[in-house]
Scaffold this active site. Structure first.
Site, short mmCIF file in Angstrom:
data_model
loop_
_atom_site.label_atom_id
_atom_site.label_comp_id
_atom_site.label_asym_id
_atom_site.label_seq_id
_atom_site.Cartn_x
_atom_site.Cartn_y
_atom_site.Cartn_z
CG ASP A 120 -1.92 -1.13 1.18
OD1 ASP A 120 -2.34 -1.49 0.07
OD2 ASP A 120 -2.27 -1.67 2.24
CE LYS A 161 -4.43 12.45 1.56
NZ LYS A 161 -5.69 11.90 2.06
C1 LIG Z 1 -1.70 -3.15 -2.95
S1 LIG Z 1 -2.00 -4.71 -2.25
C2 LIG Z 1 -0.90 -5.78 -3.13
C3 LIG Z 1 -1.26 -7.22 -2.98
C4 LIG Z 1 -0.32 -8.24 -3.67
N1 LIG Z 1 1.00 -8.23 -3.09
C5 LIG Z 1 -0.25 -8.03 -5.16
O1 LIG Z 1 0.81 -7.58 -5.64
O2 LIG Z 1 -1.26 -8.31 -5.86
C6 LIG Z 1 -1.21 -4.58 -0.65
C7 LIG Z 1 -1.69 -5.64 0.34
O3 LIG Z 1 -0.94 -5.56 1.54
C8 LIG Z 1 -1.79 -5.83 2.65
N2 LIG Z 1 -1.12 -5.24 3.83
C9 LIG Z 1 -0.88 -3.94 4.03
N3 LIG Z 1 -0.23 -3.74 5.17
C10 LIG Z 1 -0.04 -4.97 5.72
C11 LIG Z 1 0.58 -5.41 6.93
N4 LIG Z 1 1.12 -4.54 7.77
N5 LIG Z 1 0.59 -6.74 7.17
C12 LIG Z 1 0.03 -7.63 6.30
N6 LIG Z 1 -0.57 -7.25 5.14
C13 LIG Z 1 -0.61 -5.94 4.87
C14 LIG Z 1 -3.10 -5.19 2.26
O4 LIG Z 1 -4.21 -5.76 2.94
C15 LIG Z 1 -3.17 -5.46 0.75
O5 LIG Z 1 -3.86 -6.64 0.45
#
Ligand SMILES: C[S@@+](CC[C@H](N)C(=O)[O-])C[C@H]1O[C@@H](n2cnc3c(N)ncnc32)[C@H](O)[C@@H]1O
Length: 221
Positions: free
Chosen positions: A131, A135
């Site tokens: 993610d 910001k």
């Molecule tokens: C933009 S998506 C990308 C998903 C995947 N890696 C892809 O490339 O299709 C980022 C994912 O990271 C997960 N995520 C974000 N912060 C996290 C954390 N601290 N621990 C575990 N998962 C997390 C979110 O729920 C989301 O599904």
């Protein structure tokens, strides 16, 4: 292993749309059979790898299947994503699904998990399209962050690898800056997905939308 959340905790499990009965079953009945750290690997792993934020789970499933002698911990907080990986392992049409012996799911914030790991515990760390938190005031939430980079450096063994990919220009610039200011890793940077890196769903969407991903391969010195 200590996986207590730190004060900066952002996530518990994150819910999306109402789950279908099959998804409810996957979470209630199947997940406990492969939930990390409660369920150890059913192999003696040659190495341990961790993927943070596995999304739909295609990358985790492919690498864990291709490397049956490696213990693969796949972390995700979003329920729909967790169900998606679970349904790869336990497809609808299989009557008695079995967990992969070397793949375990951690369904909470991966940051305290990483902080609780012993020095040199991991051989590989995957952060595919995190993610972006574009910001500036949310920069502290980015997984690529000096503080977490020090943790990743501690937890990865010497010669271990950290793969990062991002399609977000702010995150790319930030990552270049953070990586430029550290000495724990040797860094290579590419705009073509390196060989052996499975594609992800998010990456496909980014490319279809005209965004250019960047791929960093870090080696622990
Ligand atoms: C933009 S998506 C990308 C998903 C995947 N890696 C892809 O490339 O299709 C980022 C994912 O990271 C997960 N995520 C974000 N912060 C996290 C954390 N601290 N621990 C575990 N998962 C997390 C979110 O729920 C989301 O599904």
């Amino acid at each position: 292993m200590d996986v207590k959340p730190p004060p900066d905790r952002l996530y518990g499990r994150v819910k999306g749309k109402k789950l279908r009965p099959r998804q409810e079953w996957l979470l209630a009945e199947f997940l406990p059979r492969l939930s990390w750290p409660d369920v150890p690997f059913a192999i003696t792993p040659r190495e341990i790898w961790l993927e943070v934020g596995f999304g739909g789970g295609e990358h985790a499933y492919e690498l864990a299947s291709r490397n049956p002698d490696v213990g693969y911990i796949a972390a995700e907080v979003f329920e729909t994503g967790i169900c998606s990986l679970l349904s790869r392992i336990a497809p609808d049409n299989v009557e008695h699904p079995e967990p992969l012996p070397n793949l375990r799911l951690f369904t909470d914030d991966a940051r305290p998990l990483l902080r609780g790991m012993a020095d040199g515990y991991l051989s590989k760390l995957f952060l595919m399209f995190p993610d972006p938190w574009p910001k500036a005031r949310h920069a502290k939430r980015r997984f690529v962050h000096p503080e977490l980079l020090a943790e990743a450096a501690r937890v990865l063994r010497q010669g271990g690898e950290w793969r990062i990919a991002s399609d977000d220009p702010t995150y790319q610039e930030w990552t270049d800056e953070v990586l430029g200011a550290q000495t724990a890793f040797a860094v290579t940077r590419a705009t073509e997905r390196p060989q052996g890196w499975p594609p992800t769903r998010y990456e496909a969407k980014a490319i279809a939308a005209g965004r250019q991903p960047v791929y960093w391969a870090l080696t622990r010195l």
